[in-house]
Design a protein around this motif. Structure first.
Motif, PDB file in Angstrom:
ATOM      1  N   GLN A 281      59.294  65.274 -26.136  1.00  0.00           N
ATOM      2  CA  GLN A 281      60.582  65.965 -26.162  1.00  0.00           C
ATOM      3  C   GLN A 281      60.656  67.020 -27.264  1.00  0.00           C
ATOM      4  O   GLN A 281      61.709  67.590 -27.505  1.00  0.00           O
ATOM      5  N   GLY A 282      59.543  67.234 -27.968  1.00  0.00           N
ATOM      6  CA  GLY A 282      59.520  68.229 -29.036  1.00  0.00           C
ATOM      7  C   GLY A 282      60.101  67.740 -30.350  1.00  0.00           C
ATOM      8  O   GLY A 282      60.236  68.511 -31.298  1.00  0.00           O
ATOM      9  N   ILE A 283      60.433  66.463 -30.426  1.00  0.00           N
ATOM     10  CA  ILE A 283      61.042  65.921 -31.648  1.00  0.00           C
ATOM     11  C   ILE A 283      60.071  65.984 -32.820  1.00  0.00           C
ATOM     12  O   ILE A 283      60.436  66.393 -33.927  1.00  0.00           O
TER      13      ILE A 283
ATOM     14  N   CYS B 177      50.701  68.843 -31.460  1.00  0.00           N
ATOM     15  CA  CYS B 177      51.913  69.057 -32.264  1.00  0.00           C
ATOM     16  C   CYS B 177      51.564  69.737 -33.584  1.00  0.00           C
ATOM     17  O   CYS B 177      52.212  70.710 -33.982  1.00  0.00           O
ATOM     18  N   TYR B 178      50.535  69.244 -34.261  1.00  0.00           N
ATOM     19  CA  TYR B 178      50.160  69.807 -35.562  1.00  0.00           C
ATOM     20  C   TYR B 178      49.687  71.244 -35.405  1.00  0.00           C
ATOM     21  O   TYR B 178      50.012  72.104 -36.221  1.00  0.00           O
TER      22      TYR B 178
ATOM     23  N   ASN C 284      44.079  61.246 -30.539  1.00  0.00           N
ATOM     24  CA  ASN C 284      45.522  61.408 -30.410  1.00  0.00           C
ATOM     25  C   ASN C 284      45.845  62.872 -30.080  1.00  0.00           C
ATOM     26  O   ASN C 284      46.302  63.641 -30.915  1.00  0.00           O
ATOM     27  N   THR C 285      45.583  63.239 -28.834  1.00  0.00           N
ATOM     28  CA  THR C 285      45.735  64.636 -28.435  1.00  0.00           C
ATOM     29  C   THR C 285      47.174  65.123 -28.559  1.00  0.00           C
ATOM     30  O   THR C 285      47.408  66.287 -28.886  1.00  0.00           O
ATOM     31  N   ARG C 286      48.131  64.259 -28.322  1.00  0.00           N
ATOM     32  CA  ARG C 286      49.548  64.647 -28.441  1.00  0.00           C
ATOM     33  C   ARG C 286      49.855  65.056 -29.884  1.00  0.00           C
ATOM     34  O   ARG C 286      50.468  66.093 -30.125  1.00  0.00           O
ATOM     35  N   ALA C 287      49.416  64.262 -30.830  1.00  0.00           N
ATOM     36  CA  ALA C 287      49.655  64.579 -32.242  1.00  0.00           C
ATOM     37  C   ALA C 287      48.899  65.841 -32.649  1.00  0.00           C
ATOM     38  O   ALA C 287      49.471  66.727 -33.312  1.00  0.00           O
ATOM     39  N   ASN C 288      47.645  65.944 -32.249  1.00  0.00           N
ATOM     40  CA  ASN C 288      46.854  67.126 -32.606  1.00  0.00           C
ATOM     41  C   ASN C 288      47.495  68.398 -32.072  1.00  0.00           C
ATOM     42  O   ASN C 288      47.539  69.421 -32.759  1.00  0.00           O
TER      43      ASN C 288
END
Length: 132
Positions: free
Chosen positions: A58-60, A95-96, A89-93
């Motif tokens: 959700q972009g949080i 995001c960063y 952790n592709t989602r976190a990467n």
């Protein structure tokens, strides 16, 4: 000095962000991967966690991280911020990277989680490359 910022939504703890100056961190062995940083004055380490899966995608995380990056650069006068997410952790990467972090080095067997070592990325953002 470390600071922990829990972020709540109603009565559930949504997530947390923690940051610390790197010069206050201690190392148990001289080969620790963070030693590759030339200088640690005004360099901050950061970590982020979203605990409730209902709030993912959700972009949080991107919004929270962007706000904390701005705070660390503007209020604390950091010159660099580093983070070390698990490579899987592709989602976190993602995001960063959206927030301006770039991959600096692969840290092999860097993290011990549930009895297994995993690789992490050392990622960094410099003050001049901040989105803010």
């Amino acid at each position: 000095m470390s600071q922990l910022f829990p972020v709540s939504f109603t009565i559930e703890t949504l997530s947390w962000i923690i940051y610390s100056t790197m010069h206050l961190m201690t190392y148990q062995k001289p080969t620790d991967n963070y030693i590759i940083l030339d200088k640690t004055n005004n360099v901050y380490g950061i970590d982020l966690f979203i605990g409730e899966t209902n709030y993912l995608n959700q972009g949080i995380g991107t919004k929270m991280l962007s706000a904390v990056i701005e705070y660390i650069f503007e209020q604390l006068q950091a010159v660099k911020i580093v983070i070390d997410p698990d490579v899987s952790n592709t989602r976190a990467n993602r995001c960063y990277e959206k927030c301006g972090f770039v991959k600096v080095k692969l840290l092999t067997a860097h993290q011990l989680h549930e009895g297994r070592h995993s690789d992490c990325w050392l990622m960094a953002i410099n003050r001049k490359k901040s989105l803010h």
